[in-house]
Motif scaffolding. Structure first.
Motif, mmCIF file in Angstrom:
data_model
loop_
_atom_site.group_PDB
_atom_site.id
_atom_site.type_symbol
_atom_site.label_atom_id
_atom_site.label_comp_id
_atom_site.label_asym_id
_atom_site.label_seq_id
_atom_site.Cartn_x
_atom_site.Cartn_y
_atom_site.Cartn_z
ATOM 1 N N TRP A 236 0.822 -1.220 0.000
ATOM 2 C CA TRP A 236 0.000 0.000 0.000
ATOM 3 C C TRP A 236 0.852 1.264 0.000
ATOM 4 N N ILE A 333 -3.726 3.196 -2.758
ATOM 5 C CA ILE A 333 -4.680 3.923 -1.915
ATOM 6 C C ILE A 333 -5.459 4.970 -2.716
ATOM 7 N N THR A 336 -9.505 6.814 2.023
ATOM 8 C CA THR A 336 -9.348 6.371 3.413
ATOM 9 C C THR A 336 -10.525 6.898 4.219
#
Lengths: 540, 540
Positions: A236, A333, A336
């Motif tokens: 990630w 990513i 979030t």
């Protein structure tokens, strides 16, 4: 009219030199085979990166070669993470969990010249090497294991190789920020794996995103424990981000059992960690609240985080899980799930609902929902669903060698993620299904995942998968494939009666069948494709 | 081999659309003439940006025109911050504190087509407009003041203009991230002002830097009060960063007195504010600790922050000042002074010393020290000093129309900041002088600033400036120009005796002269050039 700013590339040499210059005293701790702990400094690491760079030249690796790694999360792997791209070469992280034929396929497809492999993993790789004719050298890294090393001209000892060279002494230079830095193949459930090629620019921008306070806010004071493997989607991007900000790191190596991970969280004052839901399910029973006072973020992605898991962490450890969403194609990513001011004043129950979403797009990432049929863009109203599409400087534009002919990308260049989602007016994304698993009945979409979750809410049910089956009148109808919990009893009618209290009548499956087990893919996800094929064959 | 990532530009339309889509409910508060408070939402603001974009077309402003603004920090100014560059035009913020001849010079040099001016500031601008023949329109913004508006065909009423158009309805598109977004002229102490031209890329990257947790860590939950003016170096990029992350903002307008600023900090739950040291010196007596519980960062730059000021804030308010360093040519943030883990365990006194430095380079900014004579690169050892040079994607490569012939830039493209600094092994920068103010005596450098600070430590001294005077034997010698505090008495010998206890003997100035006042530049800095000329003339 153009700006008159310096044309400095967004490239990994900057990240490396910054860490070497400013954070030489920070630490890299490696947990080796059997749990042996070694700790070095960034300064040591930087010297080894320089040595590895020289070693690549010594091996005669070509200037833009793909260099494979077959490694766990280790300080040595982090050396390769920089030495390979900082010398202009392309880091190709090989997923050690791929099926043998997939591994052979990707090494040959990427045309890897050299593969760095940990000794304990050599037993898995060596039987395949004769099918990888273009790999000239296998550099074996001593990990303290005792796997037999074949007497073969292709084998190079990593320690000897590094000792045989002088560390590269100059500044690394990558002039074109669009140059490839790394590649990773998707472990797709259909067809061959497809290669995603990250550039220096995308890697640097993605790393910065991880440093943004509202995204993950990694800082110099953090101690990062990346459980998510460096052999998949660059863990990630957390190792690159940690080096960028000078965070100390704990590298778990092959120690992937919950007890060992809990021990690392406890013993090394870890502040930020990242891994898939299964990991955090396993670790929770092994931890007590007062054992991890430094822990401030448990980042979790790879598949949707069950609400109960995040709440379990919140209740027991005092820290809910932070969801992230992305995929190999998104670096990874893209969202979030940190709470925003709009959530202030919500009840614990409502907050848990928000944490069960995938969160908000990071800066520089754009998301939209498209109707799976018409492609029409859907509103962010918390109700309309559509295929989630993504754009941004760290989102793939195509696959290596254009392997899919561009099917995964829209005409205007956005990535089709294959996920079906709903987005609320604040931009919080909730995944509801995979496009290929949606059921279209009489012109209306039915989410297979929603219905599975309903069925799995019955105490008698261990697992359930809902698939589409062809239907003359409705085009498709849902079929529920149910695994009964051992010791329980259940009839198809009971399932239908239960669903009648939960979903609209037209959504209730005509067929409920009982199976022994839901078939799984190599990465442990439900393989609905296998089920569809099975029932198509039975019907046909 | 190239990466295969999407070629999405780093451009302001993304920042705008993101805020419009995700943060429409966040607030923009404006404090107008006389302290009148108005509050709107980002959604309102976004509509007005769209209206302003349409208005620029309505006015026939060319596609890449420079558009001047002559405004305080206001919500309307923030509309122009986006409407101008998002339509491909170039925002030219005019410093309202420039001397009239400099103002005329920069408007003509940049070739501004239109200038947006607040009504209260019109009195300052209008007498000059006949010297600005290429400005077709002056758009007058109603700020609640009653300045007389001339009856002139060049005057356009801002409110009427916006009401006369339909808001632009599509997506803003800037395809080339290197396109100019904004420009700002340096208020240089020598020669004409020089234009720095920011690109979309540099502006977006700089904004992201402000969001990085270890830099300033601006977040959606913040309420930003930018005291540093938007007419100079984009208010340190904070308004762009705030829009990017969705932080609410309080715009102080023309209300620049300490009492008013203290009131804003108190009344609007401000969490982050930014301004020059003079401001925070003035505000401190007006504030009590329990009045600003939300305040978490006071960012300060523009000139070095006296240790006593930061300690004063820490002692009274419980929050020390956070230094940032930069200049118009560096967008401007190049360093910020947040403490790092290496400072853990230091005493309050030692921490104050660290906070008195300018801090560490942000990600993507590179710094080096070069010997002012030889250009040789100096180590980061906390001892060696040299000219601070900077590189990075938001550092200027040249001035508009190459006005200085490139003198401010090195052969390898780094910016010569004109500051002399020392850098410690952790990368913390301490400015010690301006290169042109250094004194070179017998081959050794003497910092004029250090010596001034020593002299200003004498209770009898109000101000002191140290300059170089030519010397046959030593090439240069320091001369101290001292302003005696009213009511005090002091002799040259007393100053020399005092310095003998503080600096090496050879550094003690041969001449100490007493003056009534240290001459100042238009921005309030010591004008040592004036002193040098004065004493050169007297000697010559």
């Amino acid at each position: 009219m153009l700006g008159q700013m310096q044309n400095r590339p967004l490239a990994l040499p900057h990240v490396f030199h910054r860490a070497e210059q400013m954070f030489g005293h920070k630490t890299l701790t490696g947990i080796g085979v059997g749990g042996a702990v070694t700790t070095g400094t960034y300064a040591d690491w930087a010297q080894r990166v320089r040595r590895t760079a020289a070693a690549l030249d010594e091996l005669g690796v070509s200037p833009d070669a793909r260099v494979g790694t077959f490694c766990w999360n280790t300080p040595t792997h982090l050396e390769l993470y920089f030495a390979v791209p900082c010398t202009g070469r392309v880091l190709h992280t090989l997923n050690i969990r791929l099926f043998p034929e997939q591994l052979v396929y990707i090494v040959n497809h990427a045309d890897d010249e050299v593969v760095f492999v940990e000794r304990a993993l050599l037993g898995q790789l060596w039987p395949l090497v004769d099918q990888m004719p273009n790999v000239r050298k296998f550099v074996v890294i001593d990990d303290g294991s005792d796997t037999e090393i074949p007497d073969d001209a292709r084998i190079v000892d990593h320690a000897q190789l590094l000792a045989s060279v002088e560390p590269f002494a100059g500044d690394f230079v990558v002039e074109d920020e669009n140059r490839a830095a790394a590649m990773c193949y998707t472990s797709g459930t259909t067809g061959n794996p497809k290669g995603v090629v990250y550039s220096h620019r995308s890697t640097v921008l993605h790393s910065i995103a991880v440093l943004i306070a509202d995204v993950a806010g990694l800082i110099e004071r953090d101690v990062l424990l990346p459980i998510v493997p460096m052999f998949h989607a660059n863990a990630w991007g957390t190792p690159y981000a940690a080096v960028f900000c000078g965070a100390s790191m704990v590298m778990p190596g092959p120690n992937m059992v919950p007890k060992a991970i809990a021990g690392m969280l406890r013993d090394h004052d870890v502040t930020v960690t990242a891994g898939v839901p299964t990991i955090w399910m396993g670790v929770l029973p092994e931890l007590e609240r007062d054992q991890v006072p430094h822990l401030r973020m448990v980042l979790c992605g790879g598949s949707a985080v069950p609400r109960s898991l995040s709440e379990g962490w919140r209740e027991k450890i005092g820290l809910p899980i932070t969801q992230a969403w992305g995929m190999t194609e998104t670096s990874p990513i893209a969202t979030t799930g940190m709470l925003r001011s709009v959530h202030d004043g919500l009840s614990d129950d409502e907050l848990a609902d928000v944490r069960a979403t995938q969160g908000q797009a990071t800066p520089l990432v754009e998301l939209r929902l498209a109707d799976p049929d018409t492609g029409e863009i859907q509103p962010w109203d918390g109700e309309a669903s559509g295929e989630l599409q993504a754009a941004g400087p760290w989102i793939a534009a195509s696959y290596y060698l254009n392997e899919d002919g561009g099917k995964q990308f829209t005409a205007d260049g956005w990535l089709r993620t294959g996920d079906v989602a709903i987005i609320d007016p604040n931009g919080f994304v909730r995944l509801v299904d995979r496009t290929k698993d949606l059921v279209k009945s009489g012109g209306e979409w039915i989410s297979s995942v929603d219905m599975e979750n309903q069925i799995m809410g019955m105490p008698e049910v261990a697992e359930a998968a809902v698939i589409a089956v062809p239907d003359e009148k409705w085009s498709e109808r849902p079929m529920a494939c149910v695994v009964i919990r051992s010791g329980s009893e259940l009839t198809a009618q009971q399932v239908k009666d239960y669903l009648a209290t939960k979903v609209a009548k037209w959504q209730i499956p005509d067929d409920v069948v009982f199976i022994d087990e839901v078939p799984k893919t190599s990465t442990g996800k439900f393989s609905k494709k296998t089920l569809r094929e099975k029932f198509a064959a039975e019907k046909g």
